[in-house]
Design a protein around this motif. Structure first.
Motif, PDB file in Angstrom:
ATOM      1  N   LYS A   1      28.022  43.499  53.423  1.00  0.00           N
ATOM      2  CA  LYS A   1      27.505  42.075  53.858  1.00  0.00           C
ATOM      3  C   LYS A   1      28.841  41.395  54.077  1.00  0.00           C
ATOM      4  N   ALA A   2      29.889  41.374  53.275  1.00  0.00           N
ATOM      5  CA  ALA A   2      31.141  40.483  53.485  1.00  0.00           C
ATOM      6  C   ALA A   2      31.700  40.929  54.775  1.00  0.00           C
ATOM      7  N   THR A   3      31.957  42.253  55.179  1.00  0.00           N
ATOM      8  CA  THR A   3      32.384  42.525  56.501  1.00  0.00           C
ATOM      9  C   THR A   3      31.598  41.927  57.629  1.00  0.00           C
ATOM     10  N   ILE A   4      30.187  42.168  57.752  1.00  0.00           N
ATOM     11  CA  ILE A   4      29.444  41.507  58.621  1.00  0.00           C
ATOM     12  C   ILE A   4      29.659  40.043  58.567  1.00  0.00           C
ATOM     13  N   LEU A   5      29.723  39.467  57.527  1.00  0.00           N
ATOM     14  CA  LEU A   5      29.915  37.903  57.535  1.00  0.00           C
ATOM     15  C   LEU A   5      31.405  37.622  57.998  1.00  0.00           C
ATOM     16  N   TRP A   6      32.498  38.312  57.602  1.00  0.00           N
ATOM     17  CA  TRP A   6      33.769  38.211  58.437  1.00  0.00           C
ATOM     18  C   TRP A   6      33.747  38.343  59.793  1.00  0.00           C
ATOM     19  N   LEU A   7      33.023  39.626  60.236  1.00  0.00           N
ATOM     20  CA  LEU A   7      33.212  39.861  61.714  1.00  0.00           C
ATOM     21  C   LEU A   7      32.298  38.967  62.366  1.00  0.00           C
ATOM     22  N   THR A   8      31.442  37.865  61.784  1.00  0.00           N
ATOM     23  CA  THR A   8      30.752  36.735  62.381  1.00  0.00           C
ATOM     24  C   THR A   8      31.564  35.589  62.389  1.00  0.00           C
ATOM     25  N   ILE A   9      32.182  35.127  61.411  1.00  0.00           N
ATOM     26  CA  ILE A   9      32.923  34.029  61.369  1.00  0.00           C
ATOM     27  C   ILE A   9      34.495  34.121  61.964  1.00  0.00           C
ATOM     28  N   PHE A  10      34.919  35.258  61.892  1.00  0.00           N
ATOM     29  CA  PHE A  10      36.406  35.358  62.433  1.00  0.00           C
ATOM     30  C   PHE A  10      36.657  35.220  63.824  1.00  0.00           C
ATOM     31  N   PRO A  11      35.778  36.134  64.405  1.00  0.00           N
ATOM     32  CA  PRO A  11      35.873  35.739  66.207  1.00  0.00           C
ATOM     33  C   PRO A  11      35.787  34.344  66.487  1.00  0.00           C
ATOM     34  N   LEU A  12      34.941  33.588  65.884  1.00  0.00           N
ATOM     35  CA  LEU A  12      34.469  32.335  66.298  1.00  0.00           C
ATOM     36  C   LEU A  12      35.909  31.324  65.939  1.00  0.00           C
ATOM     37  N   MET A  13      36.438  31.669  64.760  1.00  0.00           N
ATOM     38  CA  MET A  13      37.727  31.004  64.353  1.00  0.00           C
ATOM     39  C   MET A  13      38.588  31.305  65.540  1.00  0.00           C
ATOM     40  N   ILE A  14      38.765  32.518  66.062  1.00  0.00           N
ATOM     41  CA  ILE A  14      39.806  32.802  66.985  1.00  0.00           C
ATOM     42  C   ILE A  14      39.460  32.221  68.447  1.00  0.00           C
ATOM     43  N   VAL A  15      38.235  32.233  68.669  1.00  0.00           N
ATOM     44  CA  VAL A  15      37.835  31.389  69.952  1.00  0.00           C
ATOM     45  C   VAL A  15      38.248  29.825  69.949  1.00  0.00           C
ATOM     46  N   PHE A  16      37.692  29.301  68.639  1.00  0.00           N
ATOM     47  CA  PHE A  16      38.171  27.854  68.598  1.00  0.00           C
ATOM     48  C   PHE A  16      39.667  27.544  68.466  1.00  0.00           C
ATOM     49  N   ALA A  17      40.388  28.513  68.141  1.00  0.00           N
ATOM     50  CA  ALA A  17      41.801  28.312  67.772  1.00  0.00           C
ATOM     51  C   ALA A  17      42.514  28.566  69.037  1.00  0.00           C
ATOM     52  N   LEU A  18      42.156  29.370  69.970  1.00  0.00           N
ATOM     53  CA  LEU A  18      42.486  29.747  71.081  1.00  0.00           C
ATOM     54  C   LEU A  18      42.311  28.530  72.178  1.00  0.00           C
ATOM     55  N   ASP A  19      40.896  28.210  72.348  1.00  0.00           N
ATOM     56  CA  ASP A  19      40.627  26.984  72.972  1.00  0.00           C
ATOM     57  C   ASP A  19      41.417  25.928  72.567  1.00  0.00           C
ATOM     58  N   ALA A  20      41.758  25.273  71.260  1.00  0.00           N
ATOM     59  CA  ALA A  20      42.482  24.381  70.884  1.00  0.00           C
ATOM     60  C   ALA A  20      43.901  24.581  71.453  1.00  0.00           C
ATOM     61  N   VAL A  21      44.369  25.671  71.479  1.00  0.00           N
ATOM     62  CA  VAL A  21      45.924  25.731  71.720  1.00  0.00           C
ATOM     63  C   VAL A  21      45.734  25.693  73.473  1.00  0.00           C
ATOM     64  N   TYR A  22      44.583  26.104  74.246  1.00  0.00           N
ATOM     65  CA  TYR A  22      44.634  26.085  75.514  1.00  0.00           C
ATOM     66  C   TYR A  22      44.698  24.564  76.084  1.00  0.00           C
ATOM     67  N   TYR A  23      43.692  23.843  75.260  1.00  0.00           N
ATOM     68  CA  TYR A  23      43.570  22.496  75.749  1.00  0.00           C
ATOM     69  C   TYR A  23      44.884  21.628  75.319  1.00  0.00           C
ATOM     70  N   LEU A  24      45.593  21.818  74.138  1.00  0.00           N
ATOM     71  CA  LEU A  24      46.462  20.935  73.585  1.00  0.00           C
ATOM     72  C   LEU A  24      47.978  21.542  74.147  1.00  0.00           C
ATOM     73  N   VAL A  25      47.879  22.594  74.349  1.00  0.00           N
ATOM     74  CA  VAL A  25      49.502  23.114  74.638  1.00  0.00           C
ATOM     75  C   VAL A  25      49.674  23.666  76.062  1.00  0.00           C
ATOM     76  N   TRP A  26      48.599  24.493  76.448  1.00  0.00           N
ATOM     77  CA  TRP A  26      48.861  24.941  77.861  1.00  0.00           C
ATOM     78  C   TRP A  26      48.172  24.066  78.978  1.00  0.00           C
TER      79      TRP A  26
END
Length: 193
Positions: free
Chosen positions: A68-93
């Protein structure tokens, strides 16, 4: 005085041992969720029941909550990566502009929100034997219901990231253990209310 010094030494030992266990079990990034659940379960057990063991409860919780923890992590982590990359895209690049700053700020807020949910998700997973979807909903509710504690947890994590950023990364095991300890203290207090 000796009793206080002994307790402090014992807590620092806990922080170091649990930090190393979490770090070793998190090296394959896929297992960060199981390691986080095990950290919270073992540290919470140590704080609430005064358990003397450290390693066995950690690995017992790691095995128990792995799926369950792995499923939970694999649900949350990709979302955090997408949000972080989008933030870098809009604020930096993507350059300047009101629209880019606004979109970047939204992405940062979404990242922080997903991270806050993850801070509650793994302790809740160890406390309640529920489906991953239910744990996520309960984590979302807990973020808002206990918002002052949520802000404190986020501040502590931000301080640890800042300290690692300025060059204290060789002490990552200590930071991991300290974050687990502080988060577990807060979670024990929250769920006693």
């Amino acid at each position: 005085m000796n009793d206080k010094l002994w307790k402090l030494t014992e807590r620092l030992t806990d922080v170091c041992i649990f930090g190393v266990l979490w770090l070793v079990c998190s090296l394959p990034i896929v297992t960060v969720g199981a390691a986080s659940a095990a950290l919270h379960a073992a540290m919470g057990d140590r704080l609430t029941h005064g358990s003397r063991e450290r390693v066995k409860p950690f690995f017992r919780a790691f095995r128990l909550h792995f799926k369950k923890a792995t499923i939970l992590w694999l649900t949350i982590f990709p979302l955090m990566i997408v949000f972080a990359l989008d933030a870098v895209y809009y604020l930096v690049w993507n350059g300047d502009g009101v629209w880019n700053r606004a979109m970047g700020a939204v992405q940062v807020l979404l990242f922080v929100h997903a991270f806050a949910i993850s801070c509650y998700a793994f302790p809740l997973l160890t406390l309640y034997n529920r489906k991953v979807r239910d744990v996520l909903l309960l984590s979302l509710q807990s973020c808002y219901r206990h918002w002052p504690w949520t802000l404190l947890i986020l501040a502590v994590h931000a301080a640890a990231v800042a300290l690692l950023w300025i060059g204290l990364w060789p002490y990552i095991y200590l930071f991991a253990g300290m974050l687990g300890y502080v988060s577990s203290l807060i979670m024990v207090r929250i769920f006693r209310e």
